[in-house]
Motif scaffolding. Structure first.
Motif, PDB file in Angstrom:
ATOM      1  N   VAL A  12       0.839  -1.196   0.000  1.00 38.84           N
ATOM      2  CA  VAL A  12       0.000   0.000   0.000  1.00 38.84           C
ATOM      3  C   VAL A  12       0.872   1.244   0.000  1.00 38.84           C
ATOM      4  N   GLY A  13       1.956   1.200   0.767  1.00 36.52           N
ATOM      5  CA  GLY A  13       2.849   2.352   0.812  1.00 36.52           C
ATOM      6  C   GLY A  13       3.465   2.660  -0.543  1.00 36.52           C
ATOM      7  N   GLN A  14       3.852   1.631  -1.276  1.00 37.75           N
ATOM      8  CA  GLN A  14       4.428   1.843  -2.601  1.00 37.75           C
ATOM      9  C   GLN A  14       3.390   2.418  -3.577  1.00 37.75           C
ATOM     10  N   ILE A  15       2.151   1.945  -3.470  1.00 34.07           N
ATOM     11  CA  ILE A  15       1.091   2.469  -4.331  1.00 34.07           C
ATOM     12  C   ILE A  15       0.811   3.929  -3.995  1.00 34.07           C
ATOM     13  N   VAL A  16       0.797   4.239  -2.719  1.00 36.96           N
ATOM     14  CA  VAL A  16       0.594   5.633  -2.295  1.00 36.96           C
ATOM     15  C   VAL A  16       1.712   6.511  -2.839  1.00 36.96           C
ATOM     16  N   ASP A  17       2.950   6.045  -2.758  1.00 36.73           N
ATOM     17  CA  ASP A  17       4.081   6.824  -3.285  1.00 36.73           C
ATOM     18  C   ASP A  17       3.937   7.062  -4.779  1.00 36.73           C
ATOM     19  N   GLU A  18       3.386   6.090  -5.486  1.00 38.38           N
ATOM     20  CA  GLU A  18       3.221   6.199  -6.935  1.00 38.38           C
ATOM     21  C   GLU A  18       2.128   7.200  -7.296  1.00 38.38           C
ATOM     22  N   ILE A  19       1.050   7.226  -6.498  1.00 30.79           N
ATOM     23  CA  ILE A  19      -0.117   8.053  -6.834  1.00 30.79           C
ATOM     24  C   ILE A  19      -0.014   9.446  -6.233  1.00 30.79           C
ATOM     25  N   TYR A  20       0.277   9.488  -4.938  1.00 30.93           N
ATOM     26  CA  TYR A  20       0.283  10.759  -4.207  1.00 30.93           C
ATOM     27  C   TYR A  20       1.714  11.284  -4.161  1.00 30.93           C
ATOM     28  N   THR A  21       2.167  11.846  -5.247  1.00 36.65           N
ATOM     29  CA  THR A  21       3.574  12.230  -5.359  1.00 36.65           C
ATOM     30  C   THR A  21       3.953  13.400  -4.461  1.00 36.65           C
ATOM     31  N   ASP A  22       2.960  14.184  -4.039  1.00 33.95           N
ATOM     32  CA  ASP A  22       3.273  15.348  -3.191  1.00 33.95           C
ATOM     33  C   ASP A  22       2.405  15.372  -1.940  1.00 33.95           C
ATOM     34  N   VAL A  23       2.031  14.186  -1.442  1.00 37.62           N
ATOM     35  CA  VAL A  23       1.131  14.128  -0.301  1.00 37.62           C
ATOM     36  C   VAL A  23       1.805  14.687   0.952  1.00 37.62           C
ATOM     37  N   ASP A  24       1.059  15.491   1.696  1.00 38.70           N
ATOM     38  CA  ASP A  24       1.524  16.001   2.987  1.00 38.70           C
ATOM     39  C   ASP A  24       1.701  14.808   3.933  1.00 38.70           C
ATOM     40  N   PRO A  25       2.837  14.711   4.628  1.00 35.51           N
ATOM     41  CA  PRO A  25       3.043  13.583   5.551  1.00 35.51           C
ATOM     42  C   PRO A  25       1.908  13.434   6.570  1.00 35.51           C
ATOM     43  N   VAL A  26       1.267  14.539   6.936  1.00 36.38           N
ATOM     44  CA  VAL A  26       0.154  14.478   7.885  1.00 36.38           C
ATOM     45  C   VAL A  26      -1.021  13.703   7.288  1.00 36.38           C
ATOM     46  N   LEU A  27      -1.146  13.730   5.960  1.00 38.46           N
ATOM     47  CA  LEU A  27      -2.282  13.099   5.281  1.00 38.46           C
ATOM     48  C   LEU A  27      -1.947  11.710   4.754  1.00 38.46           C
ATOM     49  N   ARG A  28      -0.751  11.240   5.014  1.00 34.15           N
ATOM     50  CA  ARG A  28      -0.348   9.944   4.449  1.00 34.15           C
ATOM     51  C   ARG A  28      -1.216   8.800   4.967  1.00 34.15           C
ATOM     52  N   SER A  29      -1.564   8.839   6.234  1.00 37.16           N
ATOM     53  CA  SER A  29      -2.413   7.783   6.795  1.00 37.16           C
ATOM     54  C   SER A  29      -3.766   7.737   6.090  1.00 37.16           C
ATOM     55  N   ALA A  30      -4.340   8.913   5.826  1.00 40.02           N
ATOM     56  CA  ALA A  30      -5.623   8.966   5.118  1.00 40.02           C
ATOM     57  C   ALA A  30      -5.461   8.453   3.687  1.00 40.02           C
ATOM     58  N   ALA A  31      -4.341   8.776   3.047  1.00 35.96           N
ATOM     59  CA  ALA A  31      -4.093   8.299   1.687  1.00 35.96           C
ATOM     60  C   ALA A  31      -3.981   6.772   1.655  1.00 35.96           C
ATOM     61  N   LYS A  32      -3.343   6.200   2.668  1.00 37.59           N
ATOM     62  CA  LYS A  32      -3.211   4.750   2.724  1.00 37.59           C
ATOM     63  C   LYS A  32      -4.575   4.095   2.954  1.00 37.59           C
ATOM     64  N   GLN A  33      -5.399   4.703   3.803  1.00 40.23           N
ATOM     65  CA  GLN A  33      -6.733   4.151   4.026  1.00 40.23           C
ATOM     66  C   GLN A  33      -7.552   4.175   2.737  1.00 40.23           C
ATOM     67  N   SER A  34      -7.526   5.306   2.048  1.00 36.19           N
ATOM     68  CA  SER A  34      -8.267   5.425   0.797  1.00 36.19           C
ATOM     69  C   SER A  34      -7.789   4.393  -0.228  1.00 36.19           C
ATOM     70  N   THR A  35      -6.472   4.161  -0.266  1.00 37.13           N
ATOM     71  CA  THR A  35      -5.916   3.183  -1.202  1.00 37.13           C
ATOM     72  C   THR A  35      -6.351   1.769  -0.841  1.00 37.13           C
ATOM     73  N   ARG A  36      -6.350   1.433   0.449  1.00 33.52           N
ATOM     74  CA  ARG A  36      -6.799   0.096   0.865  1.00 33.52           C
ATOM     75  C   ARG A  36      -8.263  -0.126   0.499  1.00 33.52           C
ATOM     76  N   VAL A  37      -9.082   0.890   0.712  1.00 35.70           N
ATOM     77  CA  VAL A  37     -10.499   0.790   0.365  1.00 35.70           C
ATOM     78  C   VAL A  37     -10.667   0.555  -1.136  1.00 35.70           C
ATOM     79  N   THR A  38      -9.878   1.262  -1.940  1.00 35.91           N
ATOM     80  CA  THR A  38      -9.965   1.106  -3.391  1.00 35.91           C
ATOM     81  C   THR A  38      -9.485  -0.266  -3.823  1.00 35.91           C
ATOM     82  N   LEU A  39      -8.412  -0.754  -3.228  1.00 33.61           N
ATOM     83  CA  LEU A  39      -7.921  -2.089  -3.544  1.00 33.61           C
ATOM     84  C   LEU A  39      -8.967  -3.151  -3.224  1.00 33.61           C
TER      85      LEU A  39
END
Length: 278
Positions: free
Chosen positions: A243-270
């Motif tokens: 999930v972390g690698q997918i987040v890095d690929e998609i959210y290229t400029d994600v705020d570190p504070v929002l990384r947890s939310a980005a990972k949750q959204s990615t897991r839900v999509t997967l």
């Protein structure tokens, strides 16, 4: 009076006003919107989402709803999350009103709400239509406020849609990993898209909006974009990608504070795509 306005009744439509709870957070934005359904001169009021167990907020909510001698006849919940529902048992103690929700676990003194049900009371001008909108959680509901007392499914007199966390007044909403579902959420958004054009959005968090359909369409486009991005990332990185690698690929400029939310959204999509998470 404009949003945000804490501990005050802010009229929004002819039959709906909001009291904003002072519980700001990342997910709750400025706080939880507790809605009072009652037209001027009505003897009855209905409360939607009393909010967290905050004694000061509940006291203000009760005083505003009962101003002029009105009676609080019912407490409705859009869903079970604590920032919307934890205050309901105490608010029932204060008012004597029953609590109704889509799940019997959150009801007290009242029956489970049914999709398509129309709620009405003598002494209350508007009627309240229950619309099931699962996705954010399995028990999520929207309430369509029929200002002229119209019937369910007829939208001519719908003056506002109370959306809980299905739609927010700004930003997007998260899908619960324990009780939510992206497929259900997309179905709910498409249902709302058919009935929300030109109707005021009365969200659980954030400011009200003139046209709920603008928010709905933005949400649909955003979710479809994310599905495409996750699909393409998995095709590029392989199904063993974390999930972390997918987040890095998609959210290229994600705020570190929002990384947890980005990972949750990615897991839900997967999960929606039928892919396992690593």
């Amino acid at each position: 009076m404009e949003h945000p306005a804490y501990s005050q009744l802010r009229p929004v439509t002819p039959s709906a006003g909001v009291v904003l709870c002072d519980n700001p957070s990342y997910s709750a934005l400025e706080g939880t919107n507790s809605w009072i359904i009652r037209a001027p001169g009505d003897r009855v009021a209905v409360i939607v989402d009393p909010g967290p167990h905050d004694e000061g907020h509940l006291n203000v909510l009760q005083a505003q709803a009962e101003a002029g001698g009105a009676e609080i006849a019912l407490i409705l919940l859009t869903h079970h999350h604590g920032d919307h529902a934890d205050g309901a048992p105490r608010f029932r103690q204060l008012t004597g009103a029953p609590v109704r929700a889509a799940d019997k676990r959150w009801c007290a003194g009242g029956e489970v709400l049914e999709d398509g049900e129309l709620i009405s009371f003598d002494g209350l001008t508007p009627t309240i239509e229950v619309v099931a909108t699962p996705g954010h959680t399995g028990d999520s509901l929207c309430f369509f406020i029929h200002g002229a007392g119209g019937a369910a499914g007829t939208d001519d007199d719908v003056e506002g849609i109370i959306s809980g966390d299905t739609l927010a007044g700004r930003h997007t909403t998260m899908i619960s990993e324990t009780s939510g579902d992206l497929g259900d959420y997309l179905d709910s958004l498409r249902l709302l898209d058919k009935r929300s054009h030109g109707v005021r959005l009365l969200p659980g968090h954030g400011p009200d909006r003139d046209d709920a359909a603008e928010v709905v369409e933005k949400y649909i486009n955003r979710r479809e974009q994310r599905i495409t991005q996750v699909t393409e990332a998995v095709e590029k990185l392989g199904e063993d990608a974390t999930v972390g690698q997918i987040v890095d690929e998609i959210y290229t400029d994600v705020d570190p504070v929002l990384r947890s939310a980005a990972k949750q959204s990615t897991r839900v999509t997967l999960h929606y795509l039928g892919l396992s998470t690593n």
